[in-house]
Design a protein around this motif. Structure first.
Motif, short mmCIF file in Angstrom:
data_model
loop_
_atom_site.label_atom_id
_atom_site.label_comp_id
_atom_site.label_asym_id
_atom_site.label_seq_id
_atom_site.Cartn_x
_atom_site.Cartn_y
_atom_site.Cartn_z
N LEU A 124 -55.73 64.72 0.92
CA LEU A 124 -54.57 64.44 0.08
C LEU A 124 -53.72 65.70 0.03
N TYR A 125 -52.53 65.64 0.62
CA TYR A 125 -51.63 66.80 0.65
C TYR A 125 -50.56 66.64 -0.43
N ILE A 126 -50.39 67.67 -1.25
CA ILE A 126 -49.37 67.65 -2.30
C ILE A 126 -48.23 68.57 -1.87
N PRO A 127 -47.02 68.04 -1.70
CA PRO A 127 -45.91 68.86 -1.21
C PRO A 127 -45.42 69.85 -2.26
N PRO A 128 -44.82 70.97 -1.83
CA PRO A 128 -44.23 71.92 -2.79
C PRO A 128 -43.05 71.29 -3.51
N GLY A 163 -46.04 58.70 -1.88
CA GLY A 163 -47.08 58.81 -0.86
C GLY A 163 -48.35 59.43 -1.41
N CYS A 164 -48.19 60.42 -2.30
CA CYS A 164 -49.37 61.05 -2.92
C CYS A 164 -50.12 60.05 -3.80
N PHE A 165 -49.38 59.23 -4.53
CA PHE A 165 -50.02 58.22 -5.38
C PHE A 165 -50.78 57.19 -4.54
N ILE A 214 -49.17 63.84 -14.11
CA ILE A 214 -48.61 63.83 -12.76
C ILE A 214 -47.31 63.04 -12.80
N ILE A 215 -46.21 63.73 -12.60
CA ILE A 215 -44.89 63.12 -12.74
C ILE A 215 -44.17 63.12 -11.40
N GLY A 216 -43.54 62.00 -11.07
CA GLY A 216 -42.77 61.95 -9.84
C GLY A 216 -42.43 60.54 -9.42
N VAL A 217 -41.18 60.37 -8.98
CA VAL A 217 -40.74 59.05 -8.51
C VAL A 217 -40.19 59.15 -7.09
N SER A 218 -40.18 60.35 -6.51
CA SER A 218 -39.65 60.52 -5.16
C SER A 218 -40.59 59.89 -4.14
N SER A 219 -40.06 59.70 -2.93
CA SER A 219 -40.89 59.11 -1.87
C SER A 219 -42.07 60.02 -1.54
N ALA A 220 -41.87 61.34 -1.66
CA ALA A 220 -42.97 62.28 -1.38
C ALA A 220 -44.12 62.08 -2.36
N MET A 221 -43.80 61.88 -3.63
CA MET A 221 -44.84 61.69 -4.64
C MET A 221 -45.42 60.28 -4.56
N LEU A 264 -40.82 56.27 16.36
CA LEU A 264 -41.65 57.10 15.49
C LEU A 264 -40.86 57.57 14.27
N GLU A 265 -39.54 57.76 14.43
CA GLU A 265 -38.70 58.08 13.28
C GLU A 265 -38.54 56.85 12.39
N GLY A 266 -38.47 55.68 13.02
CA GLY A 266 -38.40 54.44 12.26
C GLY A 266 -39.67 54.20 11.46
N LEU A 267 -40.80 54.69 11.98
CA LEU A 267 -42.07 54.57 11.27
C LEU A 267 -41.98 55.25 9.91
N THR A 268 -41.37 56.44 9.88
CA THR A 268 -41.21 57.17 8.61
C THR A 268 -40.37 56.37 7.63
N ALA A 269 -39.30 55.77 8.11
CA ALA A 269 -38.43 54.96 7.24
C ALA A 269 -39.17 53.75 6.70
N LEU A 270 -39.97 53.11 7.53
CA LEU A 270 -40.73 51.93 7.08
C LEU A 270 -41.77 52.32 6.04
N ARG A 271 -42.40 53.49 6.22
CA ARG A 271 -43.44 53.91 5.29
C ARG A 271 -42.88 54.26 3.91
N LYS A 272 -41.56 54.51 3.82
CA LYS A 272 -40.94 54.87 2.55
C LYS A 272 -40.50 53.66 1.74
#
Length: 465
Positions: A303-307, A146-148, A137-144, A61-69
């Motif tokens: 759609l969740y937008i992180p802080p 996912g939002c895109f 909407i600006i962002g290149v991080s993995s968190a953003m 399940l931790e590997g799932l997060t890595a694959l999704r990124k």
């Protein structure tokens, strides 16, 4: 033909799935460790990854997060020999396509795999065909990123969307982006600020009214719901919608029909609904402050937008983007910034998120005046105060730790008092154990009887009758 990656430490399982998938006409690769599987996924172009939960070098399940990124992540189907409802929920919430027990029939596995491959191929076609409009909407991080991805999914459907996140994260920007990338982009985007709706005129603002419907209704008024016909209706801060209006709005969502105040005929509005909130609506439902049936309707897609503090890697790009806008609006040359200016921005926790960052940059530009480079002292006082406190916090805590033994030492009693108390306790124990036999007590303690009597008199110790 698609490429499929099987990540499982059981060679027999890999061979079995490999045989089944090969017969479907797809190319199969196997990895016997989680680390090897992630590296293979990074290097390869896989449509689907079958991932075991219990791996020798980590949790699947931790590997799932890595694959999704990954830049082009495969659809992940979790496979496990031990079905676990909590694990299944966690996997789906973290983006797994499906959760299947190894004991399931080959037919079930093949069906899930075929659907995942088809979905992945369709998604790639849409991504390659259309570039998202993400103005502001600006962002290149993995968190953003996912939002895109979620933005792209929401834009191509007519489903209701609920955008969640803290104040200042940019929920309205995402709502506008959903509209601008949808088939309704040429029509109106109507904003309803639920927190600012006038208490006595809420229904009139939303549904409109006819002349004479109430005192002061001197002419017909078109409500915001009808204004959004063929366009998008955005309910901002939907958690503030009064309970009595929630029931009325639920019916509007179900039928797209409503009755203006004072009207005799229902009107129809073909609108797309997007809502946003910074509140926990599930908790509000539990406290009977929000209707559960309305929440289900609103949250067809979420759609969740992180802080901002959760994706600090975007602060530099956000700063450059908004500095250019601020300077252009003020008709001044675009300003640069020093290294320590950016370091202070990166270290600050940004409780007000992107909105607070923009205000801080506006303040800095005003404070800098004609200076071409922004420096830390151009920033608002609260940010500089936070930086100053953080800079001495470590030294202060170390000093506090060093002072602690001194404080404890000062708390000790005077040695003379301490000695007298110990002496008194000793004498009481001595006499009690010797059953108040002075000869026996003197012999046991090694003192003369006269000295013993002298000490007993000093401490006022006598046999209780």
């Amino acid at each position: 033909m698609a490429r499929v990656l099987v990540i499982d430490d059981d060679r027999l399982v890999c061979d079995t799935f490999g045989h089944v998938i090969g017969r479907m006409g797809h190319e199969v690769d196997c990895a016997l460790t989680l680390d090897q599987g992630i590296k293979s996924a990074e290097a390869g172009d896989y449509a689907v990854a079958l991932l075991d939960v219990y791996m020798p070098d980590g949790d699947g399940l931790e590997g799932l997060t890595a694959l999704r990124k990954l830049p082009t992540p495969p659809e992940v189907i979790i496979i496990t020999g031990y079905g676990d409802p909590d694990g299944a929920e966690l996997a789906i919430r973290n983006g797994a396509w499906d959760y299947i027990e190894k004991a399931s029939s080959h037919k079930k596995v093949m069906l899930s795999l075929s659907r995942a491959i088809r979905y992945h191929e369709d998604k790639l076609k849409k991504e390659n065909a259309v570039a998202l409009k993400t103005e502001g909407i600006i962002g290149v991080s993995s968190a953003m990123t996912g939002c895109f991805d979620e933005l792209a999914k929401a834009a191509v459907t007519e489903a209701n969307v609920l955008i969640t996140g803290q104040t200042g994260t940019g929920k309205e920007l995402f709502a506008r982006a959903i509209h601008q990338n949808s088939n309704r982009q040429k029509n109106r985007f109507v904003v309803v600020d639920c927190a600012a709706l006038p208490e006595n005129l809420t229904e009139s603002v939303l549904f409109g009214h006819e002349k004479g419907a109430f005192t002061g209704a001197i002419k017909d008024r078109t409500g915001l719901v009808l204004q959004a016909h063929t366009g998008t209706l955005f309910l901002d801060e939907v958690g503030e919608l009064p309970l009595n209006l929630q029931k009325a709005f639920l019916r509007v969502l179900e039928t797209r029909r409503f009755l203006p105040l004072g009207g005799q005929r229902e009107l129809f509005s073909d609108f797309r609904l997007v809502a946003a909130t910074n509140r926990d609506l599930d908790q509000m439902v539990a406290q009977k402050e929000f209707r559960e049936d309305l929440l289900f309707r609103l949250r067809s897609l979420n759609l969740y937008i992180p802080p901002l503090k959760d994706h600090p890697a975007d602060i530099r790009e956000l700063t450059s983007y908004y500095l250019a806008l601020i300077c252009d609006k003020a008709q001044m040359a675009c300003k640069g910034f020093s290294h320590d200016f950016m370091a202070m921005l990166m270290a600050y926790p940004w409780p007000g998120n992107v909105r607070e960052l923009i205000h801080a940059l506006e303040t800095a530009c005003a404070a800098a005046g004609v200076d071409s480079i922004l420096l830390p002292w151009h920033l608002p006082t609260n940010i500089r105060v936070q930086a100053a406190r953080d800079s001495v916090k470590g030294d202060f805590e170390e000093q506090e730790a060093n002072l602690q033994p001194v404080r404890e030492l000062k708390a000790l009693p005077d040695w003379r008092d301490y000695r007298n108390q110990m002496e008194s306790n000793y004498l009481r124990d001595l006499m009690a154990l010797s059953d108040w036999d002075a000869n026996q007590a003197a012999e046991a303690s090694g003192m003369s009887r006269s000295h013993l009597y002298q000490l007993l008199k000093k401490h006022g110790i006598g046999k209780k009758i």
